[in-house]
Scaffold this motif. Structure first.
Motif, PDB file in Angstrom:
ATOM      1  N   TYR A   1       0.828  -1.197   0.000  1.00 37.93           N
ATOM      2  CA  TYR A   1       0.000   0.000   0.000  1.00 37.93           C
ATOM      3  C   TYR A   1       0.867   1.254   0.000  1.00 37.93           C
ATOM      4  O   TYR A   1       1.974   1.264   0.547  1.00 37.93           O
ATOM      5  CB  TYR A   1      -0.922   0.020   1.227  1.00 37.93           C
ATOM      6  N   THR A   2       0.337   2.304  -0.626  1.00 32.61           N
ATOM      7  CA  THR A   2       0.996   3.604  -0.650  1.00 32.61           C
ATOM      8  C   THR A   2       0.265   4.545   0.300  1.00 32.61           C
ATOM      9  O   THR A   2      -0.954   4.702   0.202  1.00 32.61           O
ATOM     10  CB  THR A   2       0.978   4.196  -2.073  1.00 32.61           C
ATOM     11  N   ASN A   3       0.998   5.165   1.212  1.00 33.80           N
ATOM     12  CA  ASN A   3       0.387   6.010   2.233  1.00 33.80           C
ATOM     13  C   ASN A   3       0.111   7.415   1.722  1.00 33.80           C
ATOM     14  O   ASN A   3       0.875   7.972   0.928  1.00 33.80           O
ATOM     15  CB  ASN A   3       1.295   6.092   3.460  1.00 33.80           C
ATOM     16  N   LEU A   4      -0.996   7.986   2.202  1.00 37.04           N
ATOM     17  CA  LEU A   4      -1.346   9.381   1.937  1.00 37.04           C
ATOM     18  C   LEU A   4      -1.700  10.038   3.262  1.00 37.04           C
ATOM     19  O   LEU A   4      -2.513   9.505   4.017  1.00 37.04           O
ATOM     20  CB  LEU A   4      -2.551   9.477   0.989  1.00 37.04           C
ATOM     21  N   THR A   5      -1.106  11.187   3.538  1.00 41.40           N
ATOM     22  CA  THR A   5      -1.381  11.900   4.787  1.00 41.40           C
ATOM     23  C   THR A   5      -1.615  13.370   4.488  1.00 41.40           C
ATOM     24  O   THR A   5      -0.815  14.015   3.800  1.00 41.40           O
ATOM     25  CB  THR A   5      -0.206  11.760   5.772  1.00 41.40           C
ATOM     26  N   ALA A   6      -2.727  13.894   4.987  1.00 43.65           N
ATOM     27  CA  ALA A   6      -3.002  15.333   4.917  1.00 43.65           C
ATOM     28  C   ALA A   6      -2.769  15.887   6.311  1.00 43.65           C
ATOM     29  O   ALA A   6      -3.485  15.520   7.250  1.00 43.65           O
ATOM     30  CB  ALA A   6      -4.429  15.590   4.456  1.00 43.65           C
ATOM     31  N   SER A   7      -1.784  16.729   6.464  1.00 41.69           N
ATOM     32  CA  SER A   7      -1.438  17.239   7.794  1.00 41.69           C
ATOM     33  C   SER A   7      -2.239  18.492   8.126  1.00 41.69           C
ATOM     34  O   SER A   7      -3.302  18.405   8.720  1.00 41.69           O
ATOM     35  CB  SER A   7       0.066  17.510   7.876  1.00 41.69           C
ATOM     36  N   ASN A   8      -1.735  19.646   7.712  1.00 42.50           N
ATOM     37  CA  ASN A   8      -2.393  20.903   8.066  1.00 42.50           C
ATOM     38  C   ASN A   8      -3.097  21.567   6.886  1.00 42.50           C
ATOM     39  O   ASN A   8      -3.572  22.694   6.998  1.00 42.50           O
ATOM     40  CB  ASN A   8      -1.368  21.871   8.666  1.00 42.50           C
ATOM     41  N   GLU A   9      -3.146  20.877   5.767  1.00 44.16           N
ATOM     42  CA  GLU A   9      -3.808  21.408   4.585  1.00 44.16           C
ATOM     43  C   GLU A   9      -4.680  20.329   3.951  1.00 44.16           C
ATOM     44  O   GLU A   9      -4.371  19.142   4.048  1.00 44.16           O
ATOM     45  CB  GLU A   9      -2.779  21.893   3.543  1.00 44.16           C
ATOM     46  N   VAL A  10      -5.768  20.758   3.309  1.00 47.02           N
ATOM     47  CA  VAL A  10      -6.602  19.826   2.547  1.00 47.02           C
ATOM     48  C   VAL A  10      -5.820  19.377   1.317  1.00 47.02           C
ATOM     49  O   VAL A  10      -5.221  20.189   0.617  1.00 47.02           O
ATOM     50  CB  VAL A  10      -7.934  20.484   2.134  1.00 47.02           C
ATOM     51  N   LEU A  11      -5.818  18.066   1.074  1.00 42.41           N
ATOM     52  CA  LEU A  11      -5.027  17.495  -0.015  1.00 42.41           C
ATOM     53  C   LEU A  11      -5.941  16.931  -1.091  1.00 42.41           C
ATOM     54  O   LEU A  11      -6.911  16.237  -0.787  1.00 42.41           O
ATOM     55  CB  LEU A  11      -4.126  16.393   0.546  1.00 42.41           C
ATOM     56  N   ILE A  12      -5.632  17.257  -2.346  1.00 43.41           N
ATOM     57  CA  ILE A  12      -6.371  16.689  -3.476  1.00 43.41           C
ATOM     58  C   ILE A  12      -5.442  15.725  -4.207  1.00 43.41           C
ATOM     59  O   ILE A  12      -4.341  16.086  -4.600  1.00 43.41           O
ATOM     60  CB  ILE A  12      -6.875  17.780  -4.430  1.00 43.41           C
ATOM     61  N   LYS A  13      -5.898  14.479  -4.365  1.00 44.64           N
ATOM     62  CA  LYS A  13      -5.061  13.439  -4.957  1.00 44.64           C
ATOM     63  C   LYS A  13      -5.836  12.666  -6.008  1.00 44.64           C
ATOM     64  O   LYS A  13      -6.980  12.253  -5.775  1.00 44.64           O
ATOM     65  CB  LYS A  13      -4.591  12.483  -3.849  1.00 44.64           C
ATOM     66  N   THR A  14      -5.227  12.460  -7.175  1.00 45.12           N
ATOM     67  CA  THR A  14      -5.815  11.623  -8.221  1.00 45.12           C
ATOM     68  C   THR A  14      -5.135  10.261  -8.197  1.00 45.12           C
ATOM     69  O   THR A  14      -3.915  10.170  -8.325  1.00 45.12           O
ATOM     70  CB  THR A  14      -5.653  12.269  -9.607  1.00 45.12           C
ATOM     71  N   LEU A  15      -5.925   9.209  -8.042  1.00 48.76           N
ATOM     72  CA  LEU A  15      -5.377   7.855  -7.990  1.00 48.76           C
ATOM     73  C   LEU A  15      -5.099   7.335  -9.398  1.00 48.76           C
ATOM     74  O   LEU A  15      -5.573   7.905 -10.388  1.00 48.76           O
ATOM     75  CB  LEU A  15      -6.358   6.938  -7.260  1.00 48.76           C
ATOM     76  N   PRO A  16      -4.335   6.239  -9.518  1.00 44.78           N
ATOM     77  CA  PRO A  16      -3.965   5.730 -10.845  1.00 44.78           C
ATOM     78  C   PRO A  16      -5.139   5.390 -11.751  1.00 44.78           C
ATOM     79  O   PRO A  16      -4.991   5.380 -12.974  1.00 44.78           O
ATOM     80  CB  PRO A  16      -3.158   4.469 -10.507  1.00 44.78           C
ATOM     81  N   ASP A  17      -6.331   5.100 -11.196  1.00 46.53           N
ATOM     82  CA  ASP A  17      -7.483   4.766 -12.037  1.00 46.53           C
ATOM     83  C   ASP A  17      -8.275   6.004 -12.447  1.00 46.53           C
ATOM     84  O   ASP A  17      -9.283   5.890 -13.140  1.00 46.53           O
ATOM     85  CB  ASP A  17      -8.405   3.785 -11.307  1.00 46.53           C
ATOM     86  N   GLY A  18      -7.829   7.196 -12.023  1.00 44.44           N
ATOM     87  CA  GLY A  18      -8.520   8.434 -12.372  1.00 44.44           C
ATOM     88  C   GLY A  18      -9.471   8.934 -11.295  1.00 44.44           C
ATOM     89  O   GLY A  18     -10.022  10.032 -11.411  1.00 44.44           O
ATOM     90  N   SER A  19      -9.696   8.161 -10.241  1.00 42.85           N
ATOM     91  CA  SER A  19     -10.541   8.603  -9.135  1.00 42.85           C
ATOM     92  C   SER A  19      -9.879   9.772  -8.416  1.00 42.85           C
ATOM     93  O   SER A  19      -8.664   9.773  -8.203  1.00 42.85           O
ATOM     94  CB  SER A  19     -10.778   7.463  -8.143  1.00 42.85           C
ATOM     95  N   GLU A  20     -10.699  10.762  -8.039  1.00 46.85           N
ATOM     96  CA  GLU A  20     -10.167  11.945  -7.364  1.00 46.85           C
ATOM     97  C   GLU A  20     -10.578  11.963  -5.898  1.00 46.85           C
ATOM     98  O   GLU A  20     -11.748  11.783  -5.570  1.00 46.85           O
ATOM     99  CB  GLU A  20     -10.637  13.228  -8.051  1.00 46.85           C
ATOM    100  N   LEU A  21      -9.611  12.196  -5.034  1.00 45.05           N
ATOM    101  CA  LEU A  21      -9.845  12.241  -3.598  1.00 45.05           C
ATOM    102  C   LEU A  21      -9.582  13.645  -3.071  1.00 45.05           C
ATOM    103  O   LEU A  21      -8.557  14.251  -3.409  1.00 45.05           O
ATOM    104  CB  LEU A  21      -8.927  11.259  -2.863  1.00 45.05           C
ATOM    105  N   THR A  22     -10.510  14.149  -2.258  1.00 44.09           N
ATOM    106  CA  THR A  22     -10.278  15.382  -1.513  1.00 44.09           C
ATOM    107  C   THR A  22     -10.149  14.972  -0.050  1.00 44.09           C
ATOM    108  O   THR A  22     -11.101  14.494   0.556  1.00 44.09           O
ATOM    109  CB  THR A  22     -11.434  16.378  -1.692  1.00 44.09           C
ATOM    110  N   ILE A  23      -8.962  15.155   0.503  1.00 42.07           N
ATOM    111  CA  ILE A  23      -8.636  14.623   1.822  1.00 42.07           C
ATOM    112  C   ILE A  23      -8.574  15.764   2.827  1.00 42.07           C
ATOM    113  O   ILE A  23      -7.778  16.700   2.672  1.00 42.07           O
ATOM    114  CB  ILE A  23      -7.292  13.875   1.778  1.00 42.07           C
TER     115      ILE A  23
END
Length: 321
Positions: A113-135
């Protein structure tokens, strides 16, 4: 590209012309690089088996040829000479064992697994399948490294809005402790804390599981799972407050003052508490996330006729006397 030429390349016995051909093959398609890396891993594994290898060389070679024929359609390649202390049959014998060992290793190894961490800011991440995450801030999650084949996410803590790319053949699965969320393409919000997991659906259909229990949610529905009761409780959701970290707006629509305080604590990283006598108040207003905490608290106090007091880092909201 033939297996024999790749083996010869790994043995460093290729000519300059053959080296050029292999380099051009690698550069032609990223998928060729992946094939070569896996081939090299099998080769390295096979070398460790060489001293103890006592197999029927002829039978091993035939098995090897059958396996490579199934993996890719091609004509039988010309066998190229190896160093004097190697024969193709010995190499093939090692490869048969190595392929089996490598396959077993792949099956037994845990998914990376690949880790994703949003510390003090909102993080926007696009996964390899094109799904978009707002963290949201203070959130921790991870996703399967081989995401194109395994669309699975683990939410350890925090809040994420998922806008999932549609793929009926490969469901998108989120796990938060004992709760599992499955979709094929939709948008929804998941909040996971130590006491509760909440799922709110904006579009599409979402399946939520807890043990043997499963429910389906559609647009405008939510489910809250308490760690104490461990029950799936579905209800209608007209609340837009959960969306503040994406919309940048606090939309309070009859929101209890206690929930108002909890939301501000999360958004600004502060500690606001509400006096029990003031918890009867509900708030109807919209505030901006870009405004300061003091500005928003002033609006809330005026609207509800409450006052605030400070004790070091703590803020208390109470009725005016």
């Amino acid at each position: 590209m033939t297996d024999e030429l790749l083996i010869k390349f790994l043995l460093k016995e290729t000519s300059e012309e053959e080296n050029t051909a292999i380099q051009e093959w690698l550069a032609a398609d990223p998928a060729n690089i992946s094939v070569f890396i896996q081939f090299e891993k099998i080769w390295d594994a096979g070398k460790t088996l060489t001293p103890a290898s006592k197999v029927d060389e002829e039978q091993a070679w035939n098995k090897f040829r059958e396996k490579t024929k199934k993996l890719k359609e091609k004509e039988a390649a010309v066998v190229l000479p190896l160093k004097k202390n190697y024969t193709w049959l010995k190499v093939a014998a090692v490869f048969v064992l190595a392929i089996g060992a490598w396959t077993l290793y792949q099956l037994m190894s845990p998914v990376a697994y690949t880790n994703l961490t949003a510390s003090n800011e909102v993080l926007i991440k696009t996964l390899p399948d094109g799904s978009e995450l707002t963290i949201n801030k203070k959130s921790q999650l991870s996703y399967a490294s081989d995401f194109k084949n395994d669309r699975s996410v683990r939410l350890d803590s925090g809040e994420v809005f998922f806008n999932v790319a549609h793929d009926k053949t490969r469901p998108f699965i989120i796990k938060a402790d004992q709760v599992s969320v499955e979709v094929v393409g939709t948008s929804f919000n998941v909040k996971h804390t130590k006491n509760k997991t909440e799922v709110i659906v904006e579009t599409g259909i979402v399946k939520v599981r807890l043990g043997n229990e499963e429910i389906r949610l559609v647009k405008g529905e939510r489910v809250s799972i308490s760690k104490r009761t461990k029950k799936l409780q579905k209800e209608q959701s007209e609340d837009q407050l959960y969306n503040y970290y994406r919309s940048k707006l606090f939309i309070f629509n009859g929101t209890p003052l206690q929930e108002v305080a909890e939301t501000l604590n999360e958004a600004y990283g502060v500690k606001i508490s509400v006096d029990p006598a003031a918890r009867k108040h509900t708030l109807f207003t919209t505030l901006k996330l870009s405004s300061t905490l003091e500005e928003n608290l002033e609006v809330i106090c005026d609207a509800l006729n409450v006052t605030l007091s400070r004790n070091q880092q703590e803020i208390l909201l109470s009725n005016k006397k």
